[in-house]
Write an enzyme that holds these catalytic residues in place. Structure first.
Site, mmCIF file in Angstrom:
data_model
loop_
_atom_site.group_PDB
_atom_site.id
_atom_site.type_symbol
_atom_site.label_atom_id
_atom_site.label_comp_id
_atom_site.label_asym_id
_atom_site.label_seq_id
_atom_site.Cartn_x
_atom_site.Cartn_y
_atom_site.Cartn_z
ATOM 1 N N SER A 37 0.819 -1.212 0.000
ATOM 2 C CA SER A 37 0.000 0.000 0.000
ATOM 3 C C SER A 37 0.852 1.262 0.000
ATOM 4 C CB SER A 37 -0.913 0.020 1.230
ATOM 5 O OG SER A 37 -1.849 -1.030 1.186
ATOM 6 N N ASN A 40 1.818 4.179 3.592
ATOM 7 C CA ASN A 40 1.674 3.338 4.780
ATOM 8 C C ASN A 40 3.066 3.117 5.347
ATOM 9 O OD1 ASN A 40 1.417 1.141 6.598
ATOM 10 N ND2 ASN A 40 -0.405 0.397 5.531
ATOM 11 N N TYR A 180 -10.632 3.723 -5.675
ATOM 12 C CA TYR A 180 -9.474 2.894 -5.322
ATOM 13 C C TYR A 180 -9.933 1.470 -4.991
ATOM 14 C CZ TYR A 180 -5.077 1.519 -3.080
ATOM 15 O OH TYR A 180 -3.909 0.865 -2.752
ATOM 16 N N VAL A 181 -11.007 1.370 -4.222
ATOM 17 C CA VAL A 181 -11.545 0.059 -3.843
ATOM 18 C C VAL A 181 -11.995 -0.709 -5.084
ATOM 19 C CG1 VAL A 181 -13.327 -1.143 -2.511
ATOM 20 C CG2 VAL A 181 -12.268 0.940 -1.592
ATOM 21 N N ALA A 183 -11.010 -0.341 -8.146
ATOM 22 C CA ALA A 183 -9.863 -0.704 -8.987
ATOM 23 C C ALA A 183 -9.112 -1.909 -8.444
ATOM 24 C CB ALA A 183 -8.917 0.489 -9.104
ATOM 25 N N TYR A 204 -1.736 -9.861 2.092
ATOM 26 C CA TYR A 204 -1.727 -8.538 2.720
ATOM 27 C C TYR A 204 -1.603 -8.734 4.217
ATOM 28 C CZ TYR A 204 -2.761 -3.523 2.946
ATOM 29 O OH TYR A 204 -2.679 -2.169 3.137
ATOM 30 N N LYS A 209 -12.318 -6.534 5.545
ATOM 31 C CA LYS A 209 -13.728 -6.751 5.886
ATOM 32 C C LYS A 209 -14.584 -7.019 4.651
ATOM 33 C CE LYS A 209 -13.693 -3.974 10.121
ATOM 34 N NZ LYS A 209 -14.248 -2.785 10.809
ATOM 35 N N LEU A 210 -14.368 -6.234 3.616
ATOM 36 C CA LEU A 210 -15.133 -6.427 2.386
ATOM 37 C C LEU A 210 -14.835 -7.799 1.786
ATOM 38 C CD1 LEU A 210 -16.987 -5.419 0.138
ATOM 39 C CD2 LEU A 210 -15.011 -4.242 -0.868
#
Length: 248
Positions: A37, A40, A180-181, A183, A204, A209-210
């Site tokens: 990411s 970060n 962003y999500v 993509a 990762y 959660k998604l």
């Protein structure tokens, strides 16, 4: 920094598969897609070196996934002018790429196996997967809300990272940052088709959660049978976070 640090401390990572199918893919250890990411602090040069070293020791083949130009939307949602946001993203992704290339070379990997979301704009498999995601986003309110919740977390996290006080996150901010999500999701549900590999695990450092909701079949979109998700955490970091939690 002019060269790689030649001495690195020994480190251990713990990997947790999201589902039973993910565990089976992990057991075969054919390919892993390491997610890095932007903006970060976790992803320092040393951390990327250790993470890719672990991945190379575990899997036959290692690729790296970096953010695309959509990351600028997150900065823009927080008030950064578009041009400046795009420049900041290019600089940060270039830094991530440089560290990943050095780590891949050092561990005997392929330094060309580094990709951004944007690299696949014209890729047919990516286009089809993204269309599937976008259709669910516009047609299924519960999926849209889940994506916007992730967008909200990203906005709040970025604001906290730059010491910006957030009183509220507006709908306009969410709709801008959610790109962003959208993509990234094709790499969660069908990266093997995009990368032309037999199977893979997107790795990762934390649960998504998604992604958990997708794996529980709460939406129309689903992970392909040859796609998995792996939570990879460094032991030293886990112990540090546990100590902070117990003390706090």
């Amino acid at each position: 920094m002019t060269g790689m640090v030649t001495e690195r401390r020994s480190v251990h990572f713990i990997a947790e598969a999201l589902t039973e199918n993910c565990r089976e893919i992990f057991e075969r250890r054919r390919h892993v897609l390491v997610g890095i990411s932007p903006f970060n602090s976790r992803f320092s040069e040393d951390y990327i070196y250790r993470l890719i070293g672990w991945a190379k020791a575990q899997f036959k083949s290692v690729s790296v996934l970096l953010a695309g130009h959509e990351a600028a939307n997150l900065l823009e949602a927080l008030g950064t002018p578009r041009g400046k946001a795009e420049r900041k993203v290019r600089k940060e992704v270039s830094r991530n790429r440089r560290f990943a290339e050095r780590a891949l070379v050092a561990h005997g990997g392929d330094p060309k196996a580094i990709h951004t979301f944007s690299d696949f704009i014209d890729n047919k498999a990516y286009q089809l997967l993204r269309q599937e995601v976008e259709h669910a986003f516009f047609e299924q309110p519960h999926f849209r809300h889940a994506c916007l919740d992730m967008s909200r977390e990203a906005i709040i996290g970025r604001a906290r990272g730059v010491s910006l006080m957030m009183e509220e996150v507006s709908e306009d901010m969410l709709n801008l940052a959610v790109e962003y999500v959208i993509a990234e999701l094709p790499f969660f549900i069908g990266a093997p088709d995009i990368l032309e590999v037999e199977e893979t695990l997107l790795a990762y450092h934390r649960p998504w959660k998604l992604g958990e909701k997708i794996s529980n079949h709460e939406f129309s979109i689903c992970m392909r049978p040859n796609q998995g998700y792996l939570i990879v955490q460094e032991m030293a970091q886990m112990l540090s976070e546990k100590r902070i939690t117990s003390e706090g």
